[in-house]
Write a protein that holds these residues in place. Structure first.
Motif, PDB file in Angstrom:
ATOM      1  N   PRO A  10      -1.840  19.640  18.152  1.00  0.00           N
ATOM      2  CA  PRO A  10      -1.523  19.349  16.747  1.00  0.00           C
ATOM      3  C   PRO A  10      -1.671  17.867  16.383  1.00  0.00           C
ATOM      4  N   GLU A  11      -1.426  16.984  17.353  1.00  0.00           N
ATOM      5  CA  GLU A  11      -1.515  15.552  17.055  1.00  0.00           C
ATOM      6  C   GLU A  11      -2.925  15.131  16.656  1.00  0.00           C
ATOM      7  N   ALA A  12      -3.922  15.888  17.121  1.00  0.00           N
ATOM      8  CA  ALA A  12      -5.314  15.534  16.814  1.00  0.00           C
ATOM      9  C   ALA A  12      -5.628  15.694  15.332  1.00  0.00           C
ATOM     10  N   LEU A  13      -4.805  16.473  14.626  1.00  0.00           N
ATOM     11  CA  LEU A  13      -5.023  16.670  13.201  1.00  0.00           C
ATOM     12  C   LEU A  13      -4.549  15.483  12.381  1.00  0.00           C
ATOM     13  N   LEU A  14      -3.668  14.687  12.942  1.00  0.00           N
ATOM     14  CA  LEU A  14      -3.028  13.609  12.192  1.00  0.00           C
ATOM     15  C   LEU A  14      -3.995  12.484  11.839  1.00  0.00           C
ATOM     16  N   PRO A  15      -3.831  11.912  10.650  1.00  0.00           N
ATOM     17  CA  PRO A  15      -4.641  10.739  10.303  1.00  0.00           C
ATOM     18  C   PRO A  15      -4.168   9.519  11.071  1.00  0.00           C
ATOM     19  N   SER A  16      -4.994   8.495  11.101  1.00  0.00           N
ATOM     20  CA  SER A  16      -4.635   7.247  11.759  1.00  0.00           C
ATOM     21  C   SER A  16      -3.405   6.633  11.093  1.00  0.00           C
ATOM     22  N   ALA A  17      -2.633   5.898  11.891  1.00  0.00           N
ATOM     23  CA  ALA A  17      -1.414   5.273  11.361  1.00  0.00           C
ATOM     24  C   ALA A  17      -1.738   4.300  10.237  1.00  0.00           C
ATOM     25  N   GLN A  18      -2.865   3.595  10.354  1.00  0.00           N
ATOM     26  CA  GLN A  18      -3.340   2.690   9.315  1.00  0.00           C
ATOM     27  C   GLN A  18      -4.741   3.138   8.889  1.00  0.00           C
ATOM     28  N   PRO A  19      -5.095   2.978   7.614  1.00  0.00           N
ATOM     29  CA  PRO A  19      -6.430   3.377   7.163  1.00  0.00           C
ATOM     30  C   PRO A  19      -7.528   2.728   8.007  1.00  0.00           C
ATOM     31  N   VAL A  20      -8.533   3.496   8.327  1.00  0.00           N
ATOM     32  CA  VAL A  20      -9.657   2.991   9.115  1.00  0.00           C
ATOM     33  C   VAL A  20     -10.358   1.884   8.341  1.00  0.00           C
ATOM     34  N   ARG A  21     -10.600   0.761   9.027  1.00  0.00           N
ATOM     35  CA  ARG A  21     -11.296  -0.368   8.410  1.00  0.00           C
ATOM     36  C   ARG A  21     -12.326  -0.911   9.382  1.00  0.00           C
ATOM     37  N   PHE A  22     -13.457  -1.292   8.877  1.00  0.00           N
ATOM     38  CA  PHE A  22     -14.457  -2.028   9.633  1.00  0.00           C
ATOM     39  C   PHE A  22     -14.556  -3.461   9.133  1.00  0.00           C
ATOM     40  N   LEU A  23     -14.179  -3.670   7.863  1.00  0.00           N
ATOM     41  CA  LEU A  23     -14.326  -4.978   7.225  1.00  0.00           C
ATOM     42  C   LEU A  23     -12.993  -5.463   6.672  1.00  0.00           C
ATOM     43  N   THR A  24     -12.814  -6.769   6.713  1.00  0.00           N
ATOM     44  CA  THR A  24     -11.687  -7.382   6.013  1.00  0.00           C
ATOM     45  C   THR A  24     -11.997  -7.409   4.515  1.00  0.00           C
ATOM     46  N   ASP A  25     -11.042  -7.859   3.721  1.00  0.00           N
ATOM     47  CA  ASP A  25     -11.260  -7.928   2.277  1.00  0.00           C
ATOM     48  C   ASP A  25     -12.379  -8.889   1.904  1.00  0.00           C
TER      49      ASP A  25
END
Length: 370
Positions: A10-25
């Motif tokens: 079931p844990e595999a269904l969970l989204p990442s704790a923080q939004p996925v980012r490749f770039l800073t602002d």
């Protein structure tokens, strides 16, 4: 870190704790590498070009409402990474199920802009051929197209075509029953469909905290058994990476995938809305600093994948695109009033035939007087 620590259960269904980012602002690469593969430079260059053209189209369409050429236009300024990422993650034969706000996605898909805007001008319920472009009609009622997307995706699975569907919705649509029915159906029958929630923080004037008490909108998929993820919706690299992975997940027979993209609608809900009544200028300016086009341009320049000539070429293409749109929309459409009765039923009812003939007689009588 954005990586999950569980690959099964079931844990595999969970989204990442923080939004996925490749770039800073500011467009610099983040230090930690997300688990999703980095899109190749050519795809990112294509995304940049499409985003520049898309924003210019959006601005021109907004201007057309002020000139009386469109009845209404829902801007997607600020959401270009989601609009373009959704299209580039799909193959030609895949299906896109858009809302009324996905005009930029539709022109990126290759649909003529005048055909896209015919709905918003009031010329037709749908100005393009859905079967030709594999794009469903733009949907105004919230979330109803999610059920259609799940059903079509399931049919494609039954046929073994390898095609998938991607349905775009906003944060407000996640409060609708159709959205939950679609998730449940897709999960039970392993329909190859991606649900992209563009969380732009407001359902017209209703803020997100009045929509849900869940940890995130992505968590709504977990209860139905749908793999879910959160992504920085103003990071074009991350959006492309996550949506491409979601599309592959669905295409490989693993069932549906829910992606929540955190983004922001810079303009008002439509030209009929006054956004200053429910949000502050400071909030909007903060999101302007996270501009997806500027972030991608800065990243590609740092990596040597984009130069001044490329930027100028994209700007020129955008202006030419806007010019063609202005010319086309300034021409009055040629409409046949009797088309009102087409496509209402597969087989017209006697009452509909009677109404058609009444209108035909009235039009002929009016023409005889002129």
């Amino acid at each position: 870190m954005t990586e999950r620590h569980h690959d099964s259960g079931p844990e595999a269904l969970l989204p990442s704790a923080q939004p996925v980012r490749f770039l800073t602002d500011t467009g610099a690469a983040v230090r930690s590498r997300p688990r999703y593969p980095l899109p190749n430079p050519e795809t990112l260059r294509r995304a940049y070009h499409a985003m520049v053209v898309g924003r210019r189209f959006d601005a021109q369409a907004t201007a057309l409402t002020k000139q009386g050429r469109l009845a209404v236009y829902p801007s997607s300024h600020g959401q270009e990474a989601c609009q373009i990422g959704a299209v580039l993650a799909l193959e030609d034969g895949d299906w896109l199920f858009p809302t009324y706000r996905e005009s930029v996605a539709l022109v990126t898909r290759g649909i003529e802009p005048t055909e896209v805007l015919s709905l918003l001008r009031g010329d037709a319920h749908c100005g393009y051929d859905p079967h030709r472009h594999h794009v469903a009609p733009q949907c105004t009622p919230l979330a109803t197209q999610t059920v259609h997307a799940a059903g079509l995706a399931y049919a494609e699975r039954r046929k073994g075509s390898g095609r998938i569907a991607l349905a775009c919705v906003g944060d407000g649509a996640t409060s609708e029953g159709d959205f939950h029915e679609a998730l449940n159906f897709a999960a039970v029958f392993k329909a190859p469909v991606v649900f992209l929630v563009q969380n732009n923080q407001y359902a017209i004037s209703v803020p997100l905290d009045r929509q849900t008490a869940a940890p995130s909108l992505a968590h709504k998929g977990v209860g139905y058994g749908v793999r879910s993820e959160r992504v920085d919706g103003n990071d074009p690299v991350a959006v492309l990476a996550v949506l491409s992975a979601a599309a592959e997940h669905a295409r490989s027979g693993q069932g549906p995938f829910l992606v929540e993209a955190l983004t922001y609608r810079i303009e008002s809900h439509t030209n009929a809305d006054d956004a200053t009544r429910y949000r502050s200028d400071a909030e909007t300016e903060e999101w302007r600093r996270r501009d997806p086009i500027a972030r991608l341009e800065a990243y590609l320049r740092r990596r040597g994948h984009l130069g001044d000539d490329d930027v100028a070429e994209a700007a020129t293409a955008a202006e030419e695109f806007a010019g063609r749109l202005r010319t086309a929309m300034n021409a009055d459409p040629k409409l046949d009033a009797l088309e009102l009765f087409d496509h209402v039923y597969g087989v017209a009812t006697p009452q509909l035939d009677e109404q058609r003939e009444t209108l035909r007689s009235e039009l002929e009588a009016e023409e005889a007087l002129t």
